[in-house]
Design an enzyme around this catalytic site. Structure first.
Site, PDB file in Angstrom:
ATOM      1  N   ASP A  96       0.788  -1.228   0.000  1.00  0.00           N
ATOM      2  CA  ASP A  96       0.000   0.000   0.000  1.00  0.00           C
ATOM      3  C   ASP A  96       0.819   1.277   0.000  1.00  0.00           C
ATOM      4  OD1 ASP A  96       1.114   0.024   2.494  1.00  0.00           O
ATOM      5  OD2 ASP A  96      -0.708  -0.570   3.554  1.00  0.00           O
ATOM      6  N   GLU A 118       0.266  -8.998  -1.504  1.00  0.00           N
ATOM      7  CA  GLU A 118      -0.452  -8.517  -0.304  1.00  0.00           C
ATOM      8  C   GLU A 118      -1.686  -7.699  -0.723  1.00  0.00           C
ATOM      9  OE1 GLU A 118       0.704  -5.589   3.027  1.00  0.00           O
ATOM     10  OE2 GLU A 118       1.703  -7.418   3.642  1.00  0.00           O
ATOM     11  N   GLU A 132      -2.487   5.057   2.585  1.00  0.00           N
ATOM     12  CA  GLU A 132      -2.308   3.645   2.211  1.00  0.00           C
ATOM     13  C   GLU A 132      -3.600   2.975   1.752  1.00  0.00           C
ATOM     14  OE1 GLU A 132      -0.974   5.061   4.893  1.00  0.00           O
ATOM     15  OE2 GLU A 132       1.190   4.878   4.570  1.00  0.00           O
ATOM     16  N   HIS A 205       5.149   5.681  13.194  1.00  0.00           N
ATOM     17  CA  HIS A 205       5.562   6.502  12.053  1.00  0.00           C
ATOM     18  C   HIS A 205       4.422   6.988  11.166  1.00  0.00           C
ATOM     19  CE1 HIS A 205       4.729   3.592   8.860  1.00  0.00           C
ATOM     20  NE2 HIS A 205       5.060   2.675   9.719  1.00  0.00           N
ATOM     21  N   ARG A 207       1.745   8.589   8.833  1.00  0.00           N
ATOM     22  CA  ARG A 207       1.568   9.976   8.416  1.00  0.00           C
ATOM     23  C   ARG A 207       0.368  10.626   9.119  1.00  0.00           C
ATOM     24  NH1 ARG A 207       3.811  12.747   3.827  1.00  0.00           N
ATOM     25  NH2 ARG A 207       5.168  11.026   3.287  1.00  0.00           N
ATOM     26  N   HIS A 238      11.882   5.684  13.561  1.00  0.00           N
ATOM     27  CA  HIS A 238      11.794   5.940  12.114  1.00  0.00           C
ATOM     28  C   HIS A 238      12.637   7.174  11.784  1.00  0.00           C
ATOM     29  CE1 HIS A 238       9.885   6.925   8.251  1.00  0.00           C
ATOM     30  NE2 HIS A 238       9.353   5.716   8.257  1.00  0.00           N
TER      31      HIS A 238
END
Ligand code: UD1
Ligand code: UDP
Length: 371
Positions: A96, A118, A132, A205, A207, A238
């Site tokens: 994604d 996936e 995603e 992490h 967004r 990250h």
């Protein structure tokens, strides 16, 4: 001879594509090309090193603090020439990420068949996780092959009207990778530092969590750690500068929280498996931790991986400081609540995902499908 491009760009898709690349390379009827968008740099190079691979093509698009516009235009502008030169029969994308979506879009423009590894994970909310969920739905529109990790993912695809003959339930390739990473007598200086205390493993992490949600998460973690002297936290952070600034502000100066640089996947799996509890907003860790029976508090409002929630190992706790504080404290203080979650389940296959995907691409009958 079929020419297959394996595309990677970020840490998680690279971890999950490397075992597949190795399997495809064993097949005499397939020629493979490894294409990296370079959406990540250090975190991606770390994965290449572990698997002893180098990309044949590297678009090297990463910029510090990149926006989704930077990532999208960087890949779209760079990938056309590479695909025109390679002339692939099939391009494989993973999951994604923007790397996967924009590569699929470029293949659509060039009319090259796409295989989605996936495939079929859904929250059905295009803002969570952002971007995603949109990326994976978008890839689903384009893909000629949908390699679904579970039956549930297959059902999601069927509900959207994808043709059954294009969907293959293979398991998740991360299980293939995990067969090689977990070792019994694993040692690491950071684990020695934890000693007999309870290890809390943290990653964050996403967004959509940058800003207030991430500060909330870290504040809750800090409060709980301050109140539990028998716990130590390890947080491989990250590389996003916004994540680092928030962690510095909220978690800095606590001698029982060790913030370390991103660790190799080999170390990461062994740290996870030795943890008492994991707090994360990661997608991949939601697949890995249930296999070890390590409870996970998922600091997100939605998950596209409900299998671990249904099994009881994962719990969605959102990003409010008070909810994370109380759920985290409860698992440390209430042994019954803890043991109800500490159950090993592995809904993601038998480690044969790469073999099945390679068989499909080679046009061979798959000897043993997942039920
Ligand atoms: C990306 C994916 C996300 C995935 C995550 C895995 C998208 C939109 N997001 O998010 O789905 O969960 O990777 O980690 O595709 N940076 C470095 N070095 C690195 C990697 C990142 O310095 O090796 C820094 C850069 O400042 C970069 C920032 O991190 O601008 C963010 O990277 P980006 O790829 O835009 O987003 P992620 O949050 O990593
Ligand atoms: N991981 C790693 N080193 C780290 C943190 C995570 O190797 O320091 C691995 C982890 O085991 C999993 C993957 O990276 O396989 C998850 O990546 P991430 O959380 O960045 O992305 P997501 O899965 O959320 O897309």
């Amino acid at each position: 001879m079929k020419k297959i491009v394996v595309t990677v760009g970020c840490r998680p898709d690279c971890i999950k594509m490397m075992p597949l690349l190795k399997e495809l390379r064993k097949r005499p009827e397939l020629e493979t090309v490894l294409l990296s968008t370079g959406q990540h740099r250090e975190m991606l190079d770390q994965v290449f090193e572990v698997f002893h691979e180098r990309p044949d093509y590297d678009l090297a698009i990463m910029k510090t603090g990149q926006t989704l516009f930077d990532v999208t235009t960087g890949i779209l502008n760079g990938i056309k020439a590479a695909l025109e030169e390679i002339k692939p029969d099939v391009v494989l994308v993973h999951g994604d990420t923007s790397t996967a979506f924009v590569t699929a879009l470029a293949c659509y423009y060039l009319q090259i068949p796409v295989g989605h590894v996936e495939a079929g994970l859904r929250t059905n909310n295009i803002y969570s996780p952002f971007p995603e969920e949109f990326n994976r739905q978008g890839i689903g529109l384009i893909a000629a092959y949908h390699f679904a990790p579970t039956q549930l993912a297959k059902q999601n695809l069927l509900k959207e009207g994808k043709r059954p003959e294009t969907i293959f339930v293979t398991g998740n390739t991360v299980i293939d990778a995990m067969k090689h990473t977990i070792v019994k007598d694993y040692r690491h200086p950071d684990l020695d530092w934890v000693g007999n205390d309870r290890l809390i493993f943290i990653t964050a992490h996403r967004r959509e969590n940058l800003g207030t949600p991430m500060h909330n998460m870290f504040r809750a973690i800090r409060r709980v750690l301050d109140e539990h002297p028998d716990c130590k936290a390890i947080y491989p952070i990250h590389m996003n500068p916004l994540v680092r600034a928030a962690a510095d502000e909220e978690l800095g100066g606590c001698d029982r929280i060790r913030i370390i640089e991103p660790i190799e996947v080999f170390d990461c799996h062994n740290f996870e498996s030795r943890s008492y509890l994991i707090l994360t907003d990661s997608g991949g860790i939601q697949e890995e931790a249930p296999a070890y029976g390590v409870p996970v508090l998922v600091m997100r409002d939605t998950t596209e991986r409900p299998e671990g929630v249904d099994a009881g190992t994962l719990k969605l706790v959102g990003t409010s400081e008070e909810v994370i504080y109380s759920e985290f404290s409860r698992l440390l203080d209430d042994p019954a609540a803890y043991s109800a979650m500490a159950k090993a389940v592995n809904p993601y296959g038998d480690g044969g995902a790469c073999r099945r995907i390679a068989d499909v691409l080679e046009g061979l009958p798959v000897s043993e499908w997942l039920n």
